[in-house]
Design a protein around this motif. Sequence first.
Motif, PDB file in Angstrom:
ATOM      1  N   GLY A  27      39.912  35.774  55.745  1.00  0.00           N
ATOM      2  CA  GLY A  27      39.338  36.397  54.557  1.00  0.00           C
ATOM      3  C   GLY A  27      40.322  37.118  53.668  1.00  0.00           C
ATOM      4  N   PHE A  28      41.630  36.903  53.864  1.00  0.00           N
ATOM      5  CA  PHE A  28      42.639  37.561  53.037  1.00  0.00           C
ATOM      6  C   PHE A  28      43.337  36.562  52.118  1.00  0.00           C
ATOM      7  CE2 PHE A  28      42.236  40.979  56.105  1.00  0.00           C
ATOM      8  CZ  PHE A  28      42.476  42.115  55.342  1.00  0.00           C
ATOM      9  N   ILE A 132      35.625  43.593  37.037  1.00  0.00           N
ATOM     10  CA  ILE A 132      36.008  44.529  38.096  1.00  0.00           C
ATOM     11  C   ILE A 132      35.064  44.444  39.295  1.00  0.00           C
ATOM     12  CG2 ILE A 132      36.041  47.007  38.653  1.00  0.00           C
ATOM     13  CD1 ILE A 132      37.465  47.505  36.026  1.00  0.00           C
ATOM     14  N   ALA A 133      33.774  44.225  39.053  1.00  0.00           N
ATOM     15  CA  ALA A 133      32.791  44.211  40.136  1.00  0.00           C
ATOM     16  C   ALA A 133      32.711  42.863  40.841  1.00  0.00           C
ATOM     17  CB  ALA A 133      31.416  44.589  39.593  1.00  0.00           C
ATOM     18  N   LEU A 134      33.488  41.872  40.401  1.00  0.00           N
ATOM     19  CA  LEU A 134      33.480  40.569  41.056  1.00  0.00           C
ATOM     20  C   LEU A 134      34.372  40.594  42.293  1.00  0.00           C
ATOM     21  CD1 LEU A 134      33.786  38.156  37.986  1.00  0.00           C
ATOM     22  CD2 LEU A 134      31.718  38.741  39.290  1.00  0.00           C
ATOM     23  N   PRO A 135      34.111  39.748  43.283  1.00  0.00           N
ATOM     24  CA  PRO A 135      34.993  39.684  44.457  1.00  0.00           C
ATOM     25  C   PRO A 135      36.399  39.225  44.066  1.00  0.00           C
ATOM     26  CG  PRO A 135      32.905  38.567  44.862  1.00  0.00           C
ATOM     27  CD  PRO A 135      32.947  38.861  43.399  1.00  0.00           C
ATOM     28  N   SER A 187      36.816  39.224  49.581  1.00  0.00           N
ATOM     29  CA  SER A 187      35.462  39.668  49.232  1.00  0.00           C
ATOM     30  C   SER A 187      35.434  41.003  48.494  1.00  0.00           C
ATOM     31  CB  SER A 187      34.615  39.791  50.496  1.00  0.00           C
ATOM     32  OG  SER A 187      35.206  40.745  51.395  1.00  0.00           O
ATOM     33  N   ALA A 188      36.595  41.660  48.341  1.00  0.00           N
ATOM     34  CA  ALA A 188      36.622  43.027  47.809  1.00  0.00           C
ATOM     35  C   ALA A 188      36.567  43.061  46.288  1.00  0.00           C
ATOM     36  CB  ALA A 188      37.880  43.744  48.289  1.00  0.00           C
ATOM     37  N   VAL A 189      35.848  44.056  45.754  1.00  0.00           N
ATOM     38  CA  VAL A 189      35.846  44.298  44.315  1.00  0.00           C
ATOM     39  C   VAL A 189      37.099  45.087  43.953  1.00  0.00           C
ATOM     40  CG1 VAL A 189      33.336  44.316  44.266  1.00  0.00           C
ATOM     41  CG2 VAL A 189      34.573  46.486  44.509  1.00  0.00           C
ATOM     42  N   TYR A 190      37.391  45.174  42.656  1.00  0.00           N
ATOM     43  CA  TYR A 190      38.546  45.959  42.203  1.00  0.00           C
ATOM     44  C   TYR A 190      38.175  47.444  42.268  1.00  0.00           C
ATOM     45  CZ  TYR A 190      42.742  47.062  39.507  1.00  0.00           C
ATOM     46  OH  TYR A 190      43.976  47.541  39.104  1.00  0.00           O
ATOM     47  N   ARG A 195      43.465  52.909  47.509  1.00  0.00           N
ATOM     48  CA  ARG A 195      44.397  52.074  48.273  1.00  0.00           C
ATOM     49  C   ARG A 195      43.584  51.041  49.049  1.00  0.00           C
ATOM     50  NH1 ARG A 195      49.466  53.571  47.794  1.00  0.00           N
ATOM     51  NH2 ARG A 195      49.929  55.693  47.082  1.00  0.00           N
ATOM     52  N   ALA A 196      43.219  49.994  48.343  1.00  0.00           N
ATOM     53  CA  ALA A 196      42.305  49.000  48.883  1.00  0.00           C
ATOM     54  C   ALA A 196      42.995  47.683  49.222  1.00  0.00           C
ATOM     55  CB  ALA A 196      41.176  48.749  47.880  1.00  0.00           C
ATOM     56  N   MET A 197      44.319  47.639  49.118  1.00  0.00           N
ATOM     57  CA  MET A 197      45.085  46.455  49.491  1.00  0.00           C
ATOM     58  C   MET A 197      46.074  46.840  50.581  1.00  0.00           C
ATOM     59  SD  MET A 197      45.951  44.979  45.654  1.00  0.00           S
ATOM     60  CE  MET A 197      46.886  46.450  45.168  1.00  0.00           C
ATOM     61  N   LEU A 198      46.709  45.856  51.182  1.00  0.00           N
ATOM     62  CA  LEU A 198      47.747  46.093  52.176  1.00  0.00           C
ATOM     63  C   LEU A 198      49.075  45.578  51.646  1.00  0.00           C
ATOM     64  CD1 LEU A 198      45.909  44.865  55.405  1.00  0.00           C
ATOM     65  CD2 LEU A 198      46.085  47.214  54.550  1.00  0.00           C
ATOM     66  N   LYS A 199      50.141  46.340  51.878  1.00  0.00           N
ATOM     67  CA  LYS A 199      51.471  45.857  51.518  1.00  0.00           C
ATOM     68  C   LYS A 199      52.324  45.812  52.781  1.00  0.00           C
ATOM     69  CE  LYS A 199      52.913  50.457  49.842  1.00  0.00           C
ATOM     70  NZ  LYS A 199      53.433  51.218  48.681  1.00  0.00           N
TER      71      LYS A 199
END
Length: 358
Positions: A27-28, A132-135, A187-190, A195-199
């Motif tokens: 899912g990433f 923004i509200a879209l996956p 599946s995540a919205v903006y 900090r909603a991503m991984l680096k």
Amino acid sequence: MVSTALPSSPIEPMLAKVAEALPTEPGFLFEPKWDGFRAIVFNTGEQTLLQSRDLKPLNRYFPELEAALRDALPKGCILDGEIVVASRGGLDFDALQQRIHPAPSRIARLAKETPARFVAFDLLAAGGKSTIALPQGERRTRLERLLGSVRPPLHLTPMTRDRAEAERWLQQFEGAGLDGVVAKLESAVYQPGKRAMLKIKHVRSADCVVAGFRWYKDRTDAVGSLLLGLYDDAGVLHHVGVASSFTMAMRQQLLQELAPLREGAAESHPWAHWGGASAGDAQRMPGAQSRWSGGKDLSWQPLRPERVCEVRYDHLQGNRFRHATVFMRWRPDKPAEDCRYDQLEVTTPYELAKVFGA
């Protein structure tokens, strides 16, 4: 009901938190992590605005990008991405930093000598409506549709769902000056400001000489950061960066531990002549002010360069650590003169064109 109205500027960019490895669960989406200036681009049709990560306008520093994006992007479009400068050897962050200058004449000259590019990696609005509200997966599909035929200086960042491919990117793309890999939940919205991503960045360690320190803020009972040095082949000790992430208890403990090394340090210190360092020397001298220091007190206290510590770092920018390092441990078993550049891992060069075409 989710609003689809066009977002107004400014928009806080969605951020990433550090992860030690690429996620293994499905899912990433994986993308290269670009080493530049984060920017959100608004194209209303009447004007094109380049907004920095800290919500300030960047237009005056990148006039060539403003013009190119105005011509290339449709009205009612908002993109999230990165401003970069590309050189023959890959991304050039030093050249990018030089673009932030108060003199219009210098900006105009550098716009021709070191033109910038914009790498888009997210779509926040299209056709005057918010996405923004879209996956994340849907935003990526729309971004590809919007930018499928763009040409430099506008680029669409590569993306893969294949973890093995992302692992290859993590190893290879560093040779072109990139900073790692970003993982985003499909599946995540903006989420502005979150900090909603991984680096995932490269992690290495090096043994460095501790040759000085700065005070912690306005206190004189705690160490703010350690000044690190490495010797070159000629035996010259160079300032290569800092280690600064400590608890308050550790900051106070460091002051006590380092106290003996302050005695007589100034007289024979290899950096003693840097007390009057100028802005032009800021990259290699620990006490120099520059337009990046924000008026902070960068005065430093010399230490006899006898103690060695091991630090964790991600990568080099020239002959310095690109970001602040993380203190790992003291190395009482290692003599200071053995802390040399030749211990550092050499990155295999990689063509930036191959990154854009991935």
